[in-house]
Motif scaffolding. Sequence first.
Motif, mmCIF file in Angstrom:
data_model
loop_
_atom_site.group_PDB
_atom_site.id
_atom_site.type_symbol
_atom_site.label_atom_id
_atom_site.label_comp_id
_atom_site.label_asym_id
_atom_site.label_seq_id
_atom_site.Cartn_x
_atom_site.Cartn_y
_atom_site.Cartn_z
ATOM 1 N N ALA A 88 31.184 -18.464 -66.240
ATOM 2 C CA ALA A 88 29.981 -18.704 -65.451
ATOM 3 C C ALA A 88 29.506 -17.355 -64.906
ATOM 4 C CB ALA A 88 30.276 -19.671 -64.313
ATOM 5 N N SER A 89 28.230 -17.041 -65.121
ATOM 6 C CA SER A 89 27.712 -15.728 -64.728
ATOM 7 C C SER A 89 27.748 -15.514 -63.220
ATOM 8 C CB SER A 89 26.294 -15.536 -65.265
ATOM 9 O OG SER A 89 25.436 -16.524 -64.740
ATOM 10 N N THR A 90 27.905 -16.573 -62.454
ATOM 11 C CA THR A 90 27.985 -16.442 -60.996
ATOM 12 C C THR A 90 29.416 -16.135 -60.515
ATOM 13 O OG1 THR A 90 28.295 -18.830 -60.819
ATOM 14 C CG2 THR A 90 26.035 -17.990 -60.589
ATOM 15 N N THR A 91 30.380 -16.149 -61.410
ATOM 16 C CA THR A 91 31.774 -15.906 -61.041
ATOM 17 C C THR A 91 32.020 -14.408 -60.873
ATOM 18 O OG1 THR A 91 32.436 -17.839 -62.315
ATOM 19 C CG2 THR A 91 34.181 -16.297 -61.716
ATOM 20 N N ASP A 92 32.608 -14.041 -59.762
ATOM 21 C CA ASP A 92 32.946 -12.646 -59.489
ATOM 22 C C ASP A 92 34.156 -12.256 -60.335
ATOM 23 O OD1 ASP A 92 33.487 -10.153 -58.399
ATOM 24 O OD2 ASP A 92 34.086 -10.918 -56.445
ATOM 25 N N PRO A 93 34.071 -11.177 -61.105
ATOM 26 C CA PRO A 93 35.209 -10.751 -61.926
ATOM 27 C C PRO A 93 36.497 -10.560 -61.124
ATOM 28 C CG PRO A 93 33.261 -9.486 -62.499
ATOM 29 C CD PRO A 93 32.912 -10.312 -61.300
ATOM 30 N N LYS A 121 28.445 -2.313 -69.836
ATOM 31 C CA LYS A 121 28.017 -3.702 -69.666
ATOM 32 C C LYS A 121 29.180 -4.679 -69.726
ATOM 33 C CE LYS A 121 23.418 -2.895 -71.444
ATOM 34 N NZ LYS A 121 22.376 -3.310 -72.355
ATOM 35 N N ALA A 122 30.401 -4.189 -69.508
ATOM 36 C CA ALA A 122 31.581 -5.061 -69.596
ATOM 37 C C ALA A 122 32.630 -4.619 -68.576
ATOM 38 C CB ALA A 122 32.164 -5.016 -71.003
ATOM 39 N N TRP A 123 33.581 -5.514 -68.320
ATOM 40 C CA TRP A 123 34.724 -5.201 -67.454
ATOM 41 C C TRP A 123 35.978 -5.765 -68.093
ATOM 42 C CZ3 TRP A 123 37.228 -9.588 -65.857
ATOM 43 C CH2 TRP A 123 36.483 -10.775 -65.818
ATOM 44 N N ALA A 124 37.122 -5.214 -67.704
ATOM 45 C CA ALA A 124 38.394 -5.676 -68.276
ATOM 46 C C ALA A 124 39.543 -5.299 -67.355
ATOM 47 C CB ALA A 124 38.614 -5.058 -69.658
ATOM 48 N N PHE A 125 40.644 -6.030 -67.499
ATOM 49 C CA PHE A 125 41.907 -5.687 -66.861
ATOM 50 C C PHE A 125 43.026 -6.224 -67.744
ATOM 51 C CE2 PHE A 125 40.906 -9.875 -65.160
ATOM 52 C CZ PHE A 125 42.127 -10.543 -65.246
ATOM 53 N N ALA A 126 44.224 -5.689 -67.559
ATOM 54 C CA ALA A 126 45.378 -6.138 -68.345
ATOM 55 C C ALA A 126 46.601 -6.196 -67.452
ATOM 56 C CB ALA A 126 45.628 -5.194 -69.523
ATOM 57 N N ALA A 137 45.332 -9.670 -71.235
ATOM 58 C CA ALA A 137 44.165 -8.872 -70.851
ATOM 59 C C ALA A 137 42.947 -9.778 -70.858
ATOM 60 C CB ALA A 137 43.966 -7.713 -71.825
ATOM 61 N N VAL A 138 42.026 -9.505 -69.974
ATOM 62 C CA VAL A 138 40.782 -10.262 -69.892
ATOM 63 C C VAL A 138 39.642 -9.259 -69.991
ATOM 64 C CG1 VAL A 138 39.343 -11.773 -68.472
ATOM 65 C CG2 VAL A 138 41.830 -12.080 -68.493
ATOM 66 N N GLU A 139 38.688 -9.548 -70.854
ATOM 67 C CA GLU A 139 37.505 -8.700 -71.038
ATOM 68 C C GLU A 139 36.291 -9.618 -71.039
ATOM 69 O OE1 GLU A 139 34.203 -7.952 -73.293
ATOM 70 O OE2 GLU A 139 35.832 -8.964 -74.322
ATOM 71 N N ALA A 140 35.240 -9.201 -70.354
ATOM 72 C CA ALA A 140 34.012 -10.001 -70.315
ATOM 73 C C ALA A 140 32.810 -9.090 -70.149
ATOM 74 C CB ALA A 140 34.061 -11.007 -69.168
ATOM 75 N N LEU A 141 31.670 -9.579 -70.631
ATOM 76 C CA LEU A 141 30.425 -8.868 -70.386
ATOM 77 C C LEU A 141 29.999 -9.105 -68.945
ATOM 78 C CD1 LEU A 141 28.348 -9.501 -73.657
ATOM 79 C CD2 LEU A 141 29.767 -7.530 -73.057
ATOM 80 N N ASP A 142 29.227 -8.181 -68.404
ATOM 81 C CA ASP A 142 28.716 -8.322 -67.043
ATOM 82 C C ASP A 142 27.748 -9.496 -66.946
ATOM 83 O OD1 ASP A 142 30.123 -6.127 -66.061
ATOM 84 O OD2 ASP A 142 28.493 -4.731 -66.515
ATOM 85 N N ALA A 143 27.537 -9.974 -65.742
ATOM 86 C CA ALA A 143 26.628 -11.104 -65.510
ATOM 87 C C ALA A 143 25.200 -10.775 -65.942
ATOM 88 C CB ALA A 143 26.663 -11.502 -64.039
ATOM 89 N N SER A 144 24.837 -9.504 -65.980
ATOM 90 C CA SER A 144 23.491 -9.118 -66.413
ATOM 91 C C SER A 144 23.232 -9.473 -67.877
ATOM 92 C CB SER A 144 23.282 -7.614 -66.203
ATOM 93 O OG SER A 144 24.189 -6.877 -67.003
ATOM 94 N N GLU A 145 24.294 -9.732 -68.628
ATOM 95 C CA GLU A 145 24.174 -10.106 -70.044
ATOM 96 C C GLU A 145 24.189 -11.620 -70.235
ATOM 97 O OE1 GLU A 145 23.579 -7.590 -72.207
ATOM 98 O OE2 GLU A 145 23.657 -6.404 -70.373
ATOM 99 N N SER A 146 23.924 -12.353 -69.163
ATOM 100 C CA SER A 146 24.015 -13.809 -69.158
ATOM 101 C C SER A 146 23.034 -14.468 -70.123
ATOM 102 C CB SER A 146 23.741 -14.324 -67.743
ATOM 103 O OG SER A 146 23.686 -15.729 -67.724
ATOM 104 N N ALA A 147 23.531 -15.531 -70.762
ATOM 105 C CA ALA A 147 22.703 -16.373 -71.629
ATOM 106 C C ALA A 147 22.920 -17.813 -71.179
ATOM 107 C CB ALA A 147 23.106 -16.202 -73.083
ATOM 108 N N GLY A 148 21.934 -18.373 -70.500
ATOM 109 C CA GLY A 148 22.059 -19.754 -70.040
ATOM 110 C C GLY A 148 23.108 -19.923 -68.939
ATOM 111 N N GLY A 149 23.312 -18.898 -68.128
ATOM 112 C CA GLY A 149 24.247 -19.005 -67.005
ATOM 113 C C GLY A 149 25.693 -18.706 -67.352
ATOM 114 N N ILE A 150 25.956 -18.287 -68.588
ATOM 115 C CA ILE A 150 27.320 -17.939 -68.984
ATOM 116 C C ILE A 150 27.328 -16.592 -69.706
ATOM 117 C CG2 ILE A 150 28.235 -20.293 -69.139
ATOM 118 C CD1 ILE A 150 27.725 -20.177 -72.175
#
Length: 167
Positions: A88-93, A121-126, A137-150
């Motif tokens: 969910a793009s509203t979730t804080d990493p 445009k991404a964040w990650a931690f391991a 490890a978790v990697e995700a694009l930033d919320a600015s790259e949201s498509a339909g709220g995810i």
Amino acid sequence: MSNKIGRKGRFFRVLKIGTLVVPLLGLAACSGEEAVMPPDAPGVSRSEEYSFGSATQAQDWQATRKVLGQLEGRFGEKSMRILARNLASTTDPQTIKVYYAERLVHQAGWAEMPVSTFADKAWAFALVSPNGKHVLAVEALDASESAGGIVPLNILTNLDEDNGSKR
């Protein structure tokens, strides 16, 4: 008489040693427990199909590949798996990181391993297991790259789980 005292002394020495060794053996047995993939964090969901367009997919794969390359060098290419998720793009990493840290670092003694996404445009931690054999490890694009709220989120791991693509 001294023979009885000698046997009693030996008995109590063995008893003292046993009270020290048995707990240590118990700790050693616990440290050999099989590492298990924790449940998905709040805000993370599974999807039957990839929910993003080709531009987002390209950015997602580029960020994932950068992190995966760092992990494969240490843990082996054949052992790593990518578990595709939606976030969910509203979730804080930071809440995702805290969630997994509570389950692995605080309870099982895992430690953080530095990783870099090499992408703005991404964040990650391991997180790495105490014996250095397992990683999550978790990697995700930033919320600015949201498509339909995810946004796309990928779990890169060598922990056992039924779902995910084997590398």
